[in-house]
Write a protein that holds these residues in place. Sequence first.
Motif, PDB file in Angstrom:
ATOM      1  N   THR A  78       0.847  -1.180   0.078  1.00  0.00           N
ATOM      2  CA  THR A  78       0.024  -0.033   0.026  1.00  0.00           C
ATOM      3  C   THR A  78       0.859   1.246  -0.115  1.00  0.00           C
ATOM      4  OG1 THR A  78      -1.803   1.011   1.229  1.00  0.00           O
ATOM      5  CG2 THR A  78      -0.104   0.060   2.623  1.00  0.00           C
ATOM      6  N   SER A  79       0.465   2.356  -0.684  1.00  0.00           N
ATOM      7  CA  SER A  79       1.303   3.498  -0.813  1.00  0.00           C
ATOM      8  C   SER A  79       0.874   4.517   0.108  1.00  0.00           C
ATOM      9  CB  SER A  79       1.124   4.090  -2.356  1.00  0.00           C
ATOM     10  OG  SER A  79      -0.293   4.424  -2.535  1.00  0.00           O
ATOM     11  N   ASN A  80      -0.120   4.193   0.902  1.00  0.00           N
ATOM     12  CA  ASN A  80      -0.583   5.227   2.156  1.00  0.00           C
ATOM     13  C   ASN A  80      -0.840   4.403   3.375  1.00  0.00           C
ATOM     14  OD1 ASN A  80      -2.761   4.800  -0.105  1.00  0.00           O
ATOM     15  ND2 ASN A  80      -4.037   5.601   1.749  1.00  0.00           N
ATOM     16  N   TYR A  81      -1.291   5.103   4.258  1.00  0.00           N
ATOM     17  CA  TYR A  81      -1.703   4.425   5.705  1.00  0.00           C
ATOM     18  C   TYR A  81      -3.370   4.160   5.343  1.00  0.00           C
ATOM     19  CZ  TYR A  81      -3.777   4.799  10.527  1.00  0.00           C
ATOM     20  OH  TYR A  81      -4.208   4.634  11.724  1.00  0.00           O
ATOM     21  N   LEU A  82      -3.784   3.078   6.015  1.00  0.00           N
ATOM     22  CA  LEU A  82      -4.991   2.377   5.774  1.00  0.00           C
ATOM     23  C   LEU A  82      -5.599   2.548   7.390  1.00  0.00           C
ATOM     24  CD1 LEU A  82      -4.857  -0.220   3.292  1.00  0.00           C
ATOM     25  CD2 LEU A  82      -5.216   2.126   2.689  1.00  0.00           C
ATOM     26  N   LYS A  83      -6.646   3.258   7.309  1.00  0.00           N
ATOM     27  CA  LYS A  83      -7.468   3.207   8.728  1.00  0.00           C
ATOM     28  C   LYS A  83      -8.374   1.941   9.053  1.00  0.00           C
ATOM     29  CE  LYS A  83     -10.082   6.003  12.004  1.00  0.00           C
ATOM     30  NZ  LYS A  83     -10.954   7.097  12.299  1.00  0.00           N
ATOM     31  N   LYS A  84      -8.269   1.170   9.801  1.00  0.00           N
ATOM     32  CA  LYS A  84      -9.066  -0.221   9.840  1.00  0.00           C
ATOM     33  C   LYS A  84      -9.303  -0.431  11.628  1.00  0.00           C
ATOM     34  CE  LYS A  84     -10.166  -4.413   8.890  1.00  0.00           C
ATOM     35  NZ  LYS A  84     -10.502  -4.983  10.213  1.00  0.00           N
ATOM     36  N   THR A  85     -10.626  -0.733  11.869  1.00  0.00           N
ATOM     37  CA  THR A  85     -10.644  -1.072  13.103  1.00  0.00           C
ATOM     38  C   THR A  85     -11.023  -2.725  13.177  1.00  0.00           C
ATOM     39  OG1 THR A  85     -12.326   0.719  13.518  1.00  0.00           O
ATOM     40  CG2 THR A  85     -12.620  -1.178  14.835  1.00  0.00           C
ATOM     41  N   ILE A  86     -10.362  -3.381  14.258  1.00  0.00           N
ATOM     42  CA  ILE A  86     -10.681  -5.026  14.061  1.00  0.00           C
ATOM     43  C   ILE A  86     -12.240  -5.522  14.146  1.00  0.00           C
ATOM     44  CG2 ILE A  86      -9.894  -6.977  15.486  1.00  0.00           C
ATOM     45  CD1 ILE A  86      -7.165  -5.535  16.019  1.00  0.00           C
ATOM     46  N   GLY A  87     -12.273  -6.404  13.760  1.00  0.00           N
ATOM     47  CA  GLY A  87     -13.619  -7.175  13.953  1.00  0.00           C
ATOM     48  C   GLY A  87     -14.378  -7.425  12.717  1.00  0.00           C
ATOM     49  N   ARG A  88     -14.193  -6.534  11.753  1.00  0.00           N
ATOM     50  CA  ARG A  88     -14.989  -6.904  10.501  1.00  0.00           C
ATOM     51  C   ARG A  88     -14.168  -6.699   9.336  1.00  0.00           C
ATOM     52  NH1 ARG A  88     -19.920  -2.805   9.612  1.00  0.00           N
ATOM     53  NH2 ARG A  88     -18.949  -1.303  10.949  1.00  0.00           N
ATOM     54  N   MET A  89     -14.293  -7.614   8.172  1.00  0.00           N
ATOM     55  CA  MET A  89     -13.639  -7.815   6.993  1.00  0.00           C
ATOM     56  C   MET A  89     -14.158  -6.404   6.260  1.00  0.00           C
ATOM     57  SD  MET A  89     -12.123  -9.656   4.877  1.00  0.00           S
ATOM     58  CE  MET A  89     -11.839  -9.909   3.070  1.00  0.00           C
TER      59      MET A  89
END
Length: 413
Positions: A339-350
């Motif tokens: 990935t060329s940038n930061y990805l915001k992601k919360t644990i728990g869901r696809m």
Amino acid sequence: MKKSVLLPFSEARESILATIKSKNYNAYHTVELIDAVNGYLAETILSPMNIPSFNNSAMDGYVVRKQDIDCAMTVLPIAGRLLAGEQKQINWPEKTCLRIMTGAAVPQDAYAVIMQEDVDITAHGIKFNTQTIKQGQNIRFIGESVKLGTEIFTKGEQLTIAKLATLATLGINQVNIFQPLRVAIFSTGDELTPIGQPLKTVNSIYDSNRFTLKLMLKALGCEVIDLGIVNDDLNLITNTLKQAANLADIVISSGGVSIGDADYIKQALEKIGQIHFWQIAMKPGKPFAFGHIDQSLFCGLPGNPVSSIVTFYQLVRPLILGLYGQTQQFKPLTFQVKTSNYLKKTIGRMDFQRGYLHNNEHGELVVSTTSQQGSHITTSFNQANCFILLEAERGNVQKGELVNVELFDKILS
């Protein structure tokens, strides 16, 4: 209030695909080849002939026998000419060659065809450099492309123009294709206004979901039955679901599947049908319902536009393709890139983030997100060409980390 348990995305998809086997959709009709474009084959097609059906020349040039090119530089007079489509027998004396045109039948004792650019024309005939001649060169042999009785296309394949061209070379002018699946769609919500009309109130929004669903369904070869916008009323929604089930193989609603006070799809479905599952551990698209009403399958899509598109693509699209017999579509091609940038992601869901796969300044294949990823922000699709697939157990992704991507197919590209 007890918190509902979200069904993992993989289990939701497997549940939908398992339904396909019991549905056994097999309605088909016979159409002329010219009318079969984008149709789905209802039968496996075997070749009725060899392609080519006879040995023929791949070039304009000269055909020679092995015994007539016995020295390094051979000059042979021309004994005759072979043209494509000719049926006549030609006298071919020893120590001669024949002029031959592309597509013309090659004599049984031919050794090779030498293209006209590789010979010299002299007063005594055609001069060949025999050291460069190889047996069978520039000859298209019987069955080289397709052999009699071999499988050409399997049941369920979609007939593109290229595939139809192949069938035409085999002399096939009719095929059996699945009849278009009948899909009834409607949107729910007092706030919705049909596109092309003035907004009803300052708090109204346009019903873009139904428009988008039509486009995607038509791209998949479905017959769309549009039941319009249904207000947030339990009886109206229940009656619309009954009507839709009487008309269609699949019923798709947009909106009304969440847990708000005016979300009546679940209640209506419980009264007249059966819910297989409701709410999935995926983002966007958590409030997705799947079930059936009588003989019709039901898919309840979220009201947020991005959620509607993503759930249709990831869950409804495989259902439709599966009913048409396209079993290979259940496992889309995915691969890993940085990935060329930061990805915001919360644990728990696809998480299915919209991404843009491209080459960076160093020529490396990388993926970046496209604008904001909110479930209401449809502009995130404008520059996207893939989904970035972030597993349920994964958290935030740093720049340079490997992620899985899935390229869009034709209904989104």
